[in-house]
Write a protein that holds these residues in place. Sequence first.
Motif, PDB file in Angstrom:
ATOM      1  N   ARG A  46       7.551 -23.212 -10.342  1.00  0.00           N
ATOM      2  CA  ARG A  46       7.220 -22.363 -11.472  1.00  0.00           C
ATOM      3  C   ARG A  46       7.385 -20.867 -10.965  1.00  0.00           C
ATOM      4  O   ARG A  46       8.120 -20.390 -11.835  1.00  0.00           O
ATOM      5  CB  ARG A  46       5.532 -22.447 -11.715  1.00  0.00           C
ATOM      6  CG  ARG A  46       5.554 -22.923 -12.976  1.00  0.00           C
ATOM      7  CD  ARG A  46       3.743 -22.938 -13.641  1.00  0.00           C
ATOM      8  NE  ARG A  46       2.931 -22.984 -12.440  1.00  0.00           N
ATOM      9  CZ  ARG A  46       2.376 -24.144 -12.207  1.00  0.00           C
ATOM     10  NH1 ARG A  46       2.774 -25.274 -12.624  1.00  0.00           N
ATOM     11  NH2 ARG A  46       1.260 -24.019 -11.213  1.00  0.00           N
TER      12      ARG A  46
ATOM     13  N   ARG B  75       4.270 -38.100 -12.300  1.00  0.00           N
ATOM     14  CA  ARG B  75       3.600 -36.504 -11.936  1.00  0.00           C
ATOM     15  C   ARG B  75       4.785 -35.953 -11.263  1.00  0.00           C
ATOM     16  O   ARG B  75       4.771 -34.759 -11.550  1.00  0.00           O
ATOM     17  CB  ARG B  75       2.467 -36.769 -10.666  1.00  0.00           C
ATOM     18  CG  ARG B  75       1.169 -36.877 -11.383  1.00  0.00           C
ATOM     19  CD  ARG B  75       0.131 -36.810 -10.158  1.00  0.00           C
ATOM     20  NE  ARG B  75       0.086 -35.403  -9.646  1.00  0.00           N
ATOM     21  CZ  ARG B  75      -0.284 -35.511  -8.247  1.00  0.00           C
ATOM     22  NH1 ARG B  75      -0.360 -36.319  -7.514  1.00  0.00           N
ATOM     23  NH2 ARG B  75      -0.091 -34.001  -7.839  1.00  0.00           N
ATOM     24  N   ALA B  76       5.499 -36.552 -10.255  1.00  0.00           N
ATOM     25  CA  ALA B  76       6.505 -35.890  -9.729  1.00  0.00           C
ATOM     26  C   ALA B  76       7.537 -35.499 -10.807  1.00  0.00           C
ATOM     27  O   ALA B  76       7.949 -34.324 -10.812  1.00  0.00           O
ATOM     28  CB  ALA B  76       7.169 -36.469  -8.717  1.00  0.00           C
TER      29      ALA B  76
ATOM     30  N   ALA C  16       4.987 -28.371  -4.755  1.00  0.00           N
ATOM     31  CA  ALA C  16       6.554 -28.290  -5.611  1.00  0.00           C
ATOM     32  C   ALA C  16       6.248 -27.551  -6.955  1.00  0.00           C
ATOM     33  O   ALA C  16       7.142 -26.969  -7.283  1.00  0.00           O
ATOM     34  CB  ALA C  16       6.961 -29.662  -5.836  1.00  0.00           C
ATOM     35  N   ALA C  17       5.499 -27.858  -7.744  1.00  0.00           N
ATOM     36  CA  ALA C  17       5.046 -27.361  -9.090  1.00  0.00           C
ATOM     37  C   ALA C  17       4.954 -26.033  -8.853  1.00  0.00           C
ATOM     38  O   ALA C  17       5.505 -25.192  -9.720  1.00  0.00           O
ATOM     39  CB  ALA C  17       3.738 -28.093  -9.822  1.00  0.00           C
ATOM     40  N   GLN C  18       4.152 -25.491  -7.981  1.00  0.00           N
ATOM     41  CA  GLN C  18       3.950 -24.030  -7.831  1.00  0.00           C
ATOM     42  C   GLN C  18       5.190 -23.200  -7.351  1.00  0.00           C
ATOM     43  O   GLN C  18       5.565 -22.248  -7.691  1.00  0.00           O
ATOM     44  CB  GLN C  18       2.805 -23.846  -6.838  1.00  0.00           C
ATOM     45  CG  GLN C  18       1.476 -24.043  -7.125  1.00  0.00           C
ATOM     46  CD  GLN C  18       0.130 -23.513  -6.479  1.00  0.00           C
ATOM     47  OE1 GLN C  18       0.547 -22.560  -5.793  1.00  0.00           O
ATOM     48  NE2 GLN C  18      -0.856 -24.149  -6.589  1.00  0.00           N
TER      49      GLN C  18
ATOM     50  N   ARG D  50       6.933 -34.706 -13.865  1.00  0.00           N
ATOM     51  CA  ARG D  50       6.493 -33.560 -14.782  1.00  0.00           C
ATOM     52  C   ARG D  50       6.898 -32.043 -13.988  1.00  0.00           C
ATOM     53  O   ARG D  50       6.743 -30.969 -14.649  1.00  0.00           O
ATOM     54  CB  ARG D  50       5.217 -33.817 -14.967  1.00  0.00           C
ATOM     55  CG  ARG D  50       4.764 -34.691 -16.201  1.00  0.00           C
ATOM     56  CD  ARG D  50       3.417 -34.356 -16.872  1.00  0.00           C
ATOM     57  NE  ARG D  50       2.598 -34.664 -16.022  1.00  0.00           N
ATOM     58  CZ  ARG D  50       1.959 -35.595 -15.908  1.00  0.00           C
ATOM     59  NH1 ARG D  50       2.282 -36.891 -16.531  1.00  0.00           N
ATOM     60  NH2 ARG D  50       0.850 -35.985 -15.102  1.00  0.00           N
ATOM     61  N   THR D  51       7.111 -32.196 -12.668  1.00  0.00           N
ATOM     62  CA  THR D  51       7.137 -30.948 -12.183  1.00  0.00           C
ATOM     63  C   THR D  51       8.810 -30.330 -12.097  1.00  0.00           C
ATOM     64  O   THR D  51       9.141 -29.500 -11.352  1.00  0.00           O
ATOM     65  CB  THR D  51       7.114 -31.040 -10.528  1.00  0.00           C
ATOM     66  OG1 THR D  51       7.688 -32.023  -9.977  1.00  0.00           O
ATOM     67  CG2 THR D  51       5.321 -31.294 -10.189  1.00  0.00           C
ATOM     68  N   ASN D  52       9.391 -31.248 -12.663  1.00  0.00           N
ATOM     69  CA  ASN D  52      10.848 -31.141 -13.152  1.00  0.00           C
ATOM     70  C   ASN D  52      11.538 -31.134 -11.614  1.00  0.00           C
ATOM     71  O   ASN D  52      12.350 -30.130 -11.347  1.00  0.00           O
ATOM     72  CB  ASN D  52      10.922 -29.405 -13.644  1.00  0.00           C
ATOM     73  CG  ASN D  52      12.316 -29.323 -14.287  1.00  0.00           C
ATOM     74  OD1 ASN D  52      13.064 -30.299 -14.600  1.00  0.00           O
ATOM     75  ND2 ASN D  52      12.884 -27.926 -14.725  1.00  0.00           N
ATOM     76  N   ALA D  53      11.443 -32.126 -11.207  1.00  0.00           N
ATOM     77  CA  ALA D  53      11.774 -32.256  -9.604  1.00  0.00           C
ATOM     78  C   ALA D  53      13.317 -32.513  -9.600  1.00  0.00           C
ATOM     79  O   ALA D  53      13.727 -33.143 -10.783  1.00  0.00           O
ATOM     80  CB  ALA D  53      11.185 -33.777  -9.051  1.00  0.00           C
TER      81      ALA D  53
ATOM     82  N   ILE E 223       3.326 -32.780  -4.542  1.00  0.00           N
ATOM     83  CA  ILE E 223       3.682 -32.580  -5.870  1.00  0.00           C
ATOM     84  C   ILE E 223       3.282 -31.349  -6.288  1.00  0.00           C
ATOM     85  O   ILE E 223       3.757 -30.401  -7.284  1.00  0.00           O
ATOM     86  CB  ILE E 223       2.934 -33.830  -6.507  1.00  0.00           C
ATOM     87  CG1 ILE E 223       4.011 -35.135  -6.403  1.00  0.00           C
ATOM     88  CG2 ILE E 223       3.115 -33.473  -8.082  1.00  0.00           C
ATOM     89  CD1 ILE E 223       3.471 -36.276  -6.900  1.00  0.00           C
ATOM     90  N   GLU E 224       2.023 -30.981  -6.164  1.00  0.00           N
ATOM     91  CA  GLU E 224       1.391 -29.538  -6.549  1.00  0.00           C
ATOM     92  C   GLU E 224       2.170 -28.609  -5.918  1.00  0.00           C
ATOM     93  O   GLU E 224       2.433 -27.704  -6.742  1.00  0.00           O
ATOM     94  CB  GLU E 224      -0.268 -29.817  -6.000  1.00  0.00           C
ATOM     95  CG  GLU E 224      -1.058 -28.691  -6.523  1.00  0.00           C
ATOM     96  CD  GLU E 224      -1.147 -28.332  -8.072  1.00  0.00           C
ATOM     97  OE1 GLU E 224      -0.706 -29.395  -8.980  1.00  0.00           O
ATOM     98  OE2 GLU E 224      -0.817 -27.167  -8.545  1.00  0.00           O
TER      99      GLU E 224
END
Length: 828
Positions: free
Chosen positions: A83, A103-104, A78-80, A106-109, A75-76
């Motif tokens: 972004r 959480r997933a 993917a967020a990076q 929020r990463t705009n998956a 998840i982390e």
Amino acid sequence: MNTVTAAPGSPAPPSILVVEDEAVVAMDLRSQLEDMCYRVCAIADNAREAISLAHKERPGLVLMDIVIKGAMDGIEAAAQIGRSLHIPVIFLTAYSDESMVERAARTNAYGYLTKPFQAKELRAAIEVALHKALLERQLRESEQWFAATLRCVGDGVVATRSDGVVRFMNPVAEALLSCGDGQGLDRDIGELMQLRDRLTGAPLESPVHRALRGQTVVGIDFGSMLLACDGTQVPIDDSASPIRGDDGVALGAVVVFRDVRERLAAEAKLRQSEERFRNAFHFAPVGMALVGLDHRFLQVNGALSTILGRSEAELLGVNQDTLGPPSELGPERERLNQLLSGHAEATQFEKRYRNIDGGYIWTLASVSLLRQDGEPLCYLWQVHDLTERKNAEYRLARMAYFDPLTGLANRAWLSEEIERKIVQARRRHHCFAVVFLDLDHFKQINDSLGHEAGDEMLQAVAAKLTGALRETDAVARLGGDEFVMLLPEIRAAEDVLAVTDKVQQECTRAVRIAGHDISISVSMGVSLFPDDAQDARTLLRYADSALYHAKSDGRNTLKFYRPELTARAVRRMQLGAGLHTAVQRHEFELFYQPVVSLAGDLVSSAEALVRWHHPSLGLLMPSQFIALAEESGMAVPLGDWVLQEACRQAAGWDACGVAVNVSPRQFKRGNLLDTVRRALAAAALPPQCLCIEITEDLLLENSEENLETIAALREMGVTIAIDDFGVGYSSLSYIRRFRPEKMKIDCSLIRNVATDSGDAELVRAAISMAHALKVSVVAEGVETEAQRLFLDGEGCDMVQGFLYAKAQPASVFEAWRADYGSSRHPAR
Ligand SMILES: Nc1nc2c(ncn2[C@@H]2O[C@H](COP(=O)(O)OP(=O)(O)OP(=O)(O)O)[C@@H](O)[C@H]2O)c(=O)[nH]1
């Protein structure tokens, strides 16, 4: 739905980065993906590697396991990746507890697949993710375009939310509001963009609020002043408009505004310049006008009205071409055309206008063309009054060229004028005369009556000379009592005398000066161009030298430079002087030449021919004095005398008629009908016995009066003959038109009639045509038997000439006639 899978001929299939820490699963996933025609660009088993490979490979999609090796989970990672690289990520996980899903999310998956999943679920998730990523990329790009455009536009643009809070400002807006680095964002537009009335300073409501409230486009009031964050005030202009969502609900508003300082300054400048032009135009000391392309006055200033002596109302709409001499318009048009064609920016020329009194106003015109959008609009005329200057120049020229005492031209002018006359005379092959005139014993007037009286005499003589001359002549005073006259178009020396006689007569008429009637005689010397000399100096010198001879010959006389001309003139003067009294003194006598009718060999009539027994010059023929009689007005009295005398003498001739020549002048000036009537009555001569001989010239004049007189004479019973046929026009059309009783063929045609077949043919034709018109023919100048025989053979009616008799005195003629009648033989 757009497919992003590889298609034949399409670019490379989307590449996928697989992040999976279990090697077998990763291999299986790769083979599934490749079966679906995707390309697996790399496989990572931990987050760091995944981030690094994503940067390196730039895959189209990442399939991310959440629980992977290392400290950082999927998840982390993917967020990076999302972004920084905007690469879509689909999570593949065996876990689906809520906190992880949250959480997933929020990463705009782009997708979340829970293991185990079907291949087609995977494929659908991949396709949706790729498509969504494509749309998002397009949106991002379009936003970039939009943002770049807004950054570049010259106007300030501010976008607000529906509550008026600012969410976007372009750099121009930031600069105008003095509020850079996003300081204006999230502030209320009304507070950020304070507006004031430019004149009163009163606060104005933000147009954004008005646009949002009214859901309509709102213009910023003209004259709004923007109060920037740093306190500066900027005049602005433009509008705000609401932005609505698909559902019609207001999303916000956009206000577009611009700094109008420059425009206002330019407008003010234009206003000032217009004002200045208006002032310059109306109050200019020089005449100014706006003139249309059709030459009509559109606007005129006071100075021009004054110059032209016409009010503004009288000038407006008037075509200024009508105010000047038409002959000067040609060159003016050419200059204006140069402006129209762009060959000149401005042009200057002298122009004359006619003033109300008919005089001229001289001006210097400076004209330029005003254009609008490059097209000619109208002319701007500046008109300087030159009349005073021209008058001064004229006065100066007068002083340089005129004699102040008499107002005549002076010596300087004369020399130039002679040169000009020489050029003209050469060009036209004409002659002209220079007449030097000097008053006789003028000094005595000065000495006896004083210098002022002398001056008066000079002025009187100047006036007399001017009065005696024709318009084309010229006269100048050289100084003292010397004058010079220039007489153009002189055909013979005698022509000069016509003028100088008049001058002499005029000058001898007394003038009243200082209480005395004084007359003065003049002496004159004449030289002729081109016979005597061909330059001004020599002509003047010769005329002066002739004058000297006139003075030394006793004064009151005229001498030509060439003595033989003087002799001719003297003779003419003698004749002229005697002509007036010759009738009273019985110096004229009529001679008669018989006219013989060929048919019966009878003397049918006689032509009366005048002779002058001059007391000193002896017997003179008509050719020696008739022209002089015409010039001196004696032609009519002489002609009258001839008529009376001829009738008187013919009265005793018994059936023999008399022919009298009548000049055109007698027709014009004399009361010819009366004279003829009186002459016939006084002599008791039947009108049939009188034949009036006229020349073609009279008929050529084609005057009604002449024709009426001829008709009246014929009605009276008088015979009409056309004289001198064969000289001049000899037009048979006149014979046909006027049907005279007789036609006289001139001796010049008869002379060679027996020897020259051409002349014979002509005479033959003339006779037969005259006969066809029932006009009888008289042949003049018949001198030989051969001529007579020819004429007789051609049916000519009458003959006249030396073969029979010369013109002879009445008594001799009568005796001859008696003799001829009895013998019936022609005299030899
Ligand atoms: N009143 C007056 N006299 C002038 C002027 N200029 C010259 N005179 C005089 O005019 C006279 C000219 O004389 P002349 O032409 O030489 O002599 P004249 O008396 O006319 O005699 P002749 O020409 O020989 O017949 C002189 O007495 C000059 O003084 C002038 O402007 N006014």
